[in-house]
Write a protein that holds these residues in place. Structure first.
Motif, PDB file in Angstrom:
ATOM      1  N   TRP A 179     -25.370  39.630  -9.942  1.00  0.00           N
ATOM      2  CA  TRP A 179     -24.286  40.422 -10.533  1.00  0.00           C
ATOM      3  C   TRP A 179     -24.772  41.171 -11.768  1.00  0.00           C
ATOM      4  CZ3 TRP A 179     -19.594  40.512  -8.047  1.00  0.00           C
ATOM      5  CH2 TRP A 179     -19.326  39.472  -7.138  1.00  0.00           C
ATOM      6  N   SER A 232     -16.501  30.143 -11.314  1.00  0.00           N
ATOM      7  CA  SER A 232     -16.899  29.333 -10.159  1.00  0.00           C
ATOM      8  C   SER A 232     -18.413  29.166 -10.115  1.00  0.00           C
ATOM      9  CB  SER A 232     -16.422  30.005  -8.867  1.00  0.00           C
ATOM     10  OG  SER A 232     -17.053  29.417  -7.739  1.00  0.00           O
ATOM     11  N   ALA A 258     -13.990  41.244  -8.610  1.00  0.00           N
ATOM     12  CA  ALA A 258     -14.847  40.550  -9.565  1.00  0.00           C
ATOM     13  C   ALA A 258     -14.937  41.281 -10.895  1.00  0.00           C
ATOM     14  CB  ALA A 258     -16.236  40.376  -8.974  1.00  0.00           C
ATOM     15  N   ALA A 264     -17.000  33.472  -5.127  1.00  0.00           N
ATOM     16  CA  ALA A 264     -17.745  34.059  -6.239  1.00  0.00           C
ATOM     17  C   ALA A 264     -17.037  35.273  -6.816  1.00  0.00           C
ATOM     18  CB  ALA A 264     -19.142  34.443  -5.763  1.00  0.00           C
ATOM     19  N   ARG A 265     -16.479  36.120  -5.982  1.00  0.00           N
ATOM     20  CA  ARG A 265     -15.854  37.352  -6.465  1.00  0.00           C
ATOM     21  C   ARG A 265     -14.474  37.083  -7.069  1.00  0.00           C
ATOM     22  NH1 ARG A 265     -15.013  40.527  -0.853  1.00  0.00           N
ATOM     23  NH2 ARG A 265     -15.597  42.282  -2.202  1.00  0.00           N
ATOM     24  N   ASP A 300     -13.530  34.306  -8.855  1.00  0.00           N
ATOM     25  CA  ASP A 300     -13.490  33.443 -10.035  1.00  0.00           C
ATOM     26  C   ASP A 300     -14.831  33.494 -10.754  1.00  0.00           C
ATOM     27  OD1 ASP A 300     -13.195  31.504 -11.951  1.00  0.00           O
ATOM     28  OD2 ASP A 300     -12.724  29.877 -10.564  1.00  0.00           O
ATOM     29  N   ALA A 301     -14.845  34.109 -11.943  1.00  0.00           N
ATOM     30  CA  ALA A 301     -16.094  34.240 -12.702  1.00  0.00           C
ATOM     31  C   ALA A 301     -16.627  32.898 -13.160  1.00  0.00           C
ATOM     32  CB  ALA A 301     -15.876  35.158 -13.908  1.00  0.00           C
ATOM     33  N   ARG A 360     -20.064  29.230  -7.574  1.00  0.00           N
ATOM     34  CA  ARG A 360     -20.531  30.162  -6.552  1.00  0.00           C
ATOM     35  C   ARG A 360     -20.895  31.527  -7.139  1.00  0.00           C
ATOM     36  NH1 ARG A 360     -21.146  26.183  -2.801  1.00  0.00           N
ATOM     37  NH2 ARG A 360     -19.171  25.467  -1.902  1.00  0.00           N
ATOM     38  N   ARG A 361     -20.362  31.843  -8.311  1.00  0.00           N
ATOM     39  CA  ARG A 361     -20.671  33.130  -8.929  1.00  0.00           C
ATOM     40  C   ARG A 361     -22.178  33.284  -9.098  1.00  0.00           C
ATOM     41  NH1 ARG A 361     -16.642  36.846 -10.285  1.00  0.00           N
ATOM     42  NH2 ARG A 361     -17.320  38.294 -11.889  1.00  0.00           N
ATOM     43  N   TYR A 373     -22.346  44.079  -7.821  1.00  0.00           N
ATOM     44  CA  TYR A 373     -23.182  43.110  -7.105  1.00  0.00           C
ATOM     45  C   TYR A 373     -24.280  43.847  -6.339  1.00  0.00           C
ATOM     46  CZ  TYR A 373     -20.573  44.234  -2.792  1.00  0.00           C
ATOM     47  OH  TYR A 373     -20.006  44.882  -1.719  1.00  0.00           O
TER      48      TYR A 373
END
Length: 559
Positions: free
Chosen positions: A133, A125, A162, A119-120, A122-123, A127-128, A166
């Motif tokens: 955030w 992704s 990122a 997540a951190r 790849d914006a 998973r983000r 967060y």
């Protein structure tokens, strides 16, 4: 609740026992408790009368928060054994009539979890979206106060990789999951399904209010309660008799929504059990005041809950004793003045990092009284490992770890926990007190362990307390808590003296309305004529079954 439904709600009439595998019993001499060691102790737990084990986190973890920073929801910390060892432990527990529940820590993950790493980095992704955030530093209205003042400065942290902020309700290495998003729901369901397939019987849901309440998303608590219901729906579809025990340190009226919609009295769509923090606070305030009034108020103030739901009753867990949500500032100060007059053990400006025996200065009479209260108050009793033998804490350990010391099985220097050199142990030994071990107390008449074992067995025979209706009796003595539980025509009455003075007659002002009684804690269990007086020694208690000729009809039902 009718007796025909009892087997579907096993959690309402059993006794829970909380333990940390890594500090319980080491089988291979590496200094860490493990699942094989726990398996070998199962006969002890059966003898004690335990019906359900609650295991604190055992997943792979950086161990920056004692395992509550999970790095892999599907794994087992290799220092504790393998998944096969866990399955063997669960099978053995079931063979001994003991169910097993694990911590479900899905409010947050470790920052070393693969989800957060992706997540951190790849914006774009998927998973983000698993985390909370913000491109800009959130305003003060969206920045809750830190949970661990003195250890934690903020609840939002800027992540250089990122390029965004967060949210973390706890430490900065524990980023919060975005509960309520479909992707996170799917992940939680998979985790639940996986462990149910391996034989687990349910989950203790960590940080339940924080799971629901995320900043920056508007007032959508009602929607997130719906989201919690989807978790319960999934659990019940996969395993109809699985249970959710929720941790929500809130006043009773705010807790009620976590059982189901308060406007629908029979809605039982969320968790089946909630820790009763109000009663826990009342136990300690009552002891501080030498008065049963706080307990009477707390029990009477409980909202009605759906039939399959109940409260978990406890005096201590592995966290600090926190009272600020359920007692006034003046009441908290009264408790602090009695149990930490010099401030020793006071932490985070709100609680005490002491074990039960240490709080009560190792006074076995008071420890027995508290154990008896926990079992007599309507709900599900929860014991913390080691409290049955008076295990002491270690204030030289940092923070909450002071209460999470290794179990003592013998009087030897290593307490029978591990053959390894103490410097290799998962946790250093607590303050060792002579006699505070299983070997020193097992089968010793009058010992704390034997008194606790007796209470556990008697409580499991008293389905009236687990399933019935309980009323607070109008005793004439301010220091005496009187309770009468009724189910299927059977009645159990308990009296507890929370003061250091002798009470000549605990039943003064109470009409027992019974020709005969059985003293459930006396040998023989024979029915005798109803007594004219019921004296109680300082910190004393009595358990009585009224008109007990047909008591076998309900004794032990649902255990």
């Amino acid at each position: 609740m009718a007796d025909k439904a009892v087997s579907d709600a096993w959690w309402r009439n059993t006794v829970w026992y909380a333990l940390d595998v890594k500090t319980y019993s080491d089988s291979d001499g590496d200094g860490w408790g493990d699942f094989t060691g726990l398996t070998r102790r199962m006969s002890y737990l059966r003898e004690l009368g335990i019906g359900c084990l609650w295991l604190t986190p055992f997943h792979p973890s950086p161990m920056r928060d004692d395992g509550y920073d999970v790095a892999d929801y599907y794994g087992v910390d290799p220092r504790l054994g393998t998944a096969g060892d866990l399955v063997e432990m669960v099978r053995t527990a079931h063979d001994h009539g003991i169910r097993v529940v694990m911590d479900l820590v899905v409010n947050h993950t470790s920052d070393e979890h693969p989800w957060f790493r992706e997540a951190r980095s790849d914006a774009r992704s998927p998973r983000r979206g698993y985390y909370v955030w913000s491109r800009e530093q959130p305003p003060p209205s969206d920045r809750p106060e830190p949970i661990f003042p003195g250890e934690q400065k903020e609840t939002w942290t800027f992540d250089e990789e990122a390029g965004e902020w967060y949210f973390h309700r706890y430490h900065d290495f524990q980023p919060d999951l975005a509960f309520g998003t479909p992707q996170v729901h799917d992940e939680i369901h998979k985790v639940i399904g996986f462990w149910l397939e391996l034989g687990l019987d349910g989950f203790r849901v960590d940080s339940l209010p924080f799971l629901i309440d995320k900043p920056g998303r508007g007032d959508d608590g009602r929607r997130r309660h719906r989201d919690l219901r989807t978790v319960r729906d999934f659990l019940s579809r996969r395993r109809g008799d699985a249970v959710l025990l929720g941790e929500a340190n809130l006043p009773p009226d705010e807790q009620r929504a976590f059982f189901g919609d308060p406007n629908c009295p029979h809605d039982e769509s969320e968790v089946q059990l909630l820790f009763d923090f109000a009663v826990q606070g009342a136990v300690w305030l009552g002891l501080a005041q030498g008065s049963a009034a706080p307990l009477e108020r707390a029990i009477r103030a409980r909202p009605d809950v759906p039939d399959s739901c109940s409260y978990a009753v406890f005096a201590r867990t592995h966290d600090e004793l926190t009272l600020e949500q359920v007692l006034t500032a003046d009441e908290v100060e009264q408790v602090r003045a009695v149990f930490a007059p010099d401030g020793v053990g006071w932490i985070y400006g709100r609680g005490l990092r002491r074990r039960l025996a240490s709080l009560l200065r190792h006074d076995d009479d008071r420890i027995r009284l508290v154990h008896s209260l926990v079992h007599a108050i309507p709900g599900v009793p929860v014991l913390q490992y080691g409290d049955e033998v008076g295990l002491a804490d270690d204030l030289e350990l940092p923070g909450r770890l002071a209460t999470r010391v290794p179990m003592r099985w013998t009087e030897e220097d290593d307490g029978g926990f591990s053959d390894a050199s103490p410097h290799r142990w998962a946790r250093r030994a607590g303050n060792v007190r002579e006699g505070a071990s299983v070997a020193a107390q097992r089968h010793v008449a009058g010992s704390l362990l034997e008194a606790t074992r007796q209470l556990v067995h008697v409580r499991r025979e008293c389905a009236e307390i687990g399933f019935g209706a309980t009323e607070v009796l109008p005793t004439a003595e301010d220091s005496v808590l009187g309770l009468r539980s009724t189910w299927l025509g059977q009645r159990v009455v308990t009296f507890h003296n929370v003061s250091e003075r002798r009470v000549p007659d605990a039943s003064a002002g109470v009409d027992l309305d019974s020709e005969t009684v059985v003293d459930l804690l006396s040998p023989g269990g024979e029915a005798k004529a109803s007594p004219s007086r019921i004296p109680l020694e300082p910190w004393g208690y009595r358990w009585l079954r009224l008109d007990a000729s047909d008591a076998t009809d309900v004794a032990g039902v649902g255990v």
